[in-house]
Design a protein around this motif. Structure first.
Motif, PDB file in Angstrom:
ATOM      1  N   THR A   1      35.832  38.696  33.967  1.00  0.00           N
ATOM      2  CA  THR A   1      37.126  38.817  33.413  1.00  0.00           C
ATOM      3  C   THR A   1      37.333  40.072  33.279  1.00  0.00           C
ATOM      4  O   THR A   1      38.813  40.330  32.988  1.00  0.00           O
ATOM      5  CB  THR A   1      36.732  38.082  31.899  1.00  0.00           C
ATOM      6  OG1 THR A   1      36.123  38.855  31.121  1.00  0.00           O
ATOM      7  CG2 THR A   1      36.569  36.647  32.849  1.00  0.00           C
TER       8      THR A   1
ATOM      9  N   GLU B   1      38.677  41.122  36.446  1.00  0.00           N
ATOM     10  CA  GLU B   1      40.452  39.917  36.244  1.00  0.00           C
ATOM     11  C   GLU B   1      41.397  40.946  35.059  1.00  0.00           C
ATOM     12  O   GLU B   1      42.804  40.443  35.911  1.00  0.00           O
ATOM     13  CB  GLU B   1      40.255  38.644  36.127  1.00  0.00           C
ATOM     14  CG  GLU B   1      39.219  38.210  36.961  1.00  0.00           C
ATOM     15  CD  GLU B   1      39.495  37.999  38.854  1.00  0.00           C
ATOM     16  OE1 GLU B   1      41.134  38.032  38.850  1.00  0.00           O
ATOM     17  OE2 GLU B   1      38.504  37.832  39.277  1.00  0.00           O
ATOM     18  N   SER B   2      41.126  40.957  34.461  1.00  0.00           N
ATOM     19  CA  SER B   2      42.359  41.497  33.502  1.00  0.00           C
ATOM     20  C   SER B   2      42.733  43.600  33.721  1.00  0.00           C
ATOM     21  O   SER B   2      43.240  43.054  32.708  1.00  0.00           O
ATOM     22  CB  SER B   2      42.233  40.894  32.225  1.00  0.00           C
ATOM     23  OG  SER B   2      40.586  41.828  31.190  1.00  0.00           O
TER      24      SER B   2
END
Length: 163
Positions: free
Chosen positions: A83, A86-87
């Motif tokens: 994540t 992804e962020s």
């Protein structure tokens, strides 16, 4: 009032420890030298990572593997993108998908790794300088800038300036 006192007051961080962001503080100086010596004073994410990677393919970058391992551990877990990746804010034309593919590859080349690392470092820089990084994340981010500094210094030491 110095900068750190101002941050403490502005963001209600009475225990803000500037020693824990030393690498972020040093990054602007390292980036300045990198941009001047390797990017003709105007770094472009869609030009320089690939061109510098091509030029450095036969050069020794002493910290490349350590830097690569740091970012690979940060952005890949169990052969999956984390994540955190992804962020991670990339702009539309920054080739995030290409970086993702290189990170996920089990046999990426030295050239691909150099390019991916430079794209990551460009984005770290842009996210820091354009307000994407909140001071509350500085402690966590300092380690990323430690590795960014190491890699950019290696590049400056090996780069001939001919792109």
């Amino acid at each position: 009032m110095n900068v750190f006192e101002w941050i403490k007051n502005r963001y209600s961080y009475p225990n803000f420890d500037e020693g824990r962001i030393a690498n972020i503080q040093q990054f602007s100086v390292v980036w300045n030298i990198f941009e001047r010596e390797c990017c003709e004073c105007f770094a472009k994410i869609n030009v320089h990572p690939e061109k510098i990677a091509v030029q450095l393919i036969n050069k020794t970058l002493p910290n490349q593997q350590e830097v690569w391992n740091h970012f690979k551990r940060r952005y890949i877990r169990n052969n999956q993108i984390t994540t955190k990746f992804e962020s991670f804010v990339f702009q539309d034309n920054d080739k995030k998908e290409k970086v993702r593919e290189i990170l996920l590859s089990s046999n990426s080349s030295k050239q691909e790794q150099i390019e991916a690392l430079l794209r990551i470092i460009f984005r770290l820089r842009n996210n820091l300088m354009h307000g994407q990084k909140n001071p509350s994340s500085f402690y966590e981010q300092d380690k990323n800038f430690k590795y960014a500094n190491m890699f950019l210094m290696d590049i400056c030491n090996e780069y001939s300036g001919e792109i």
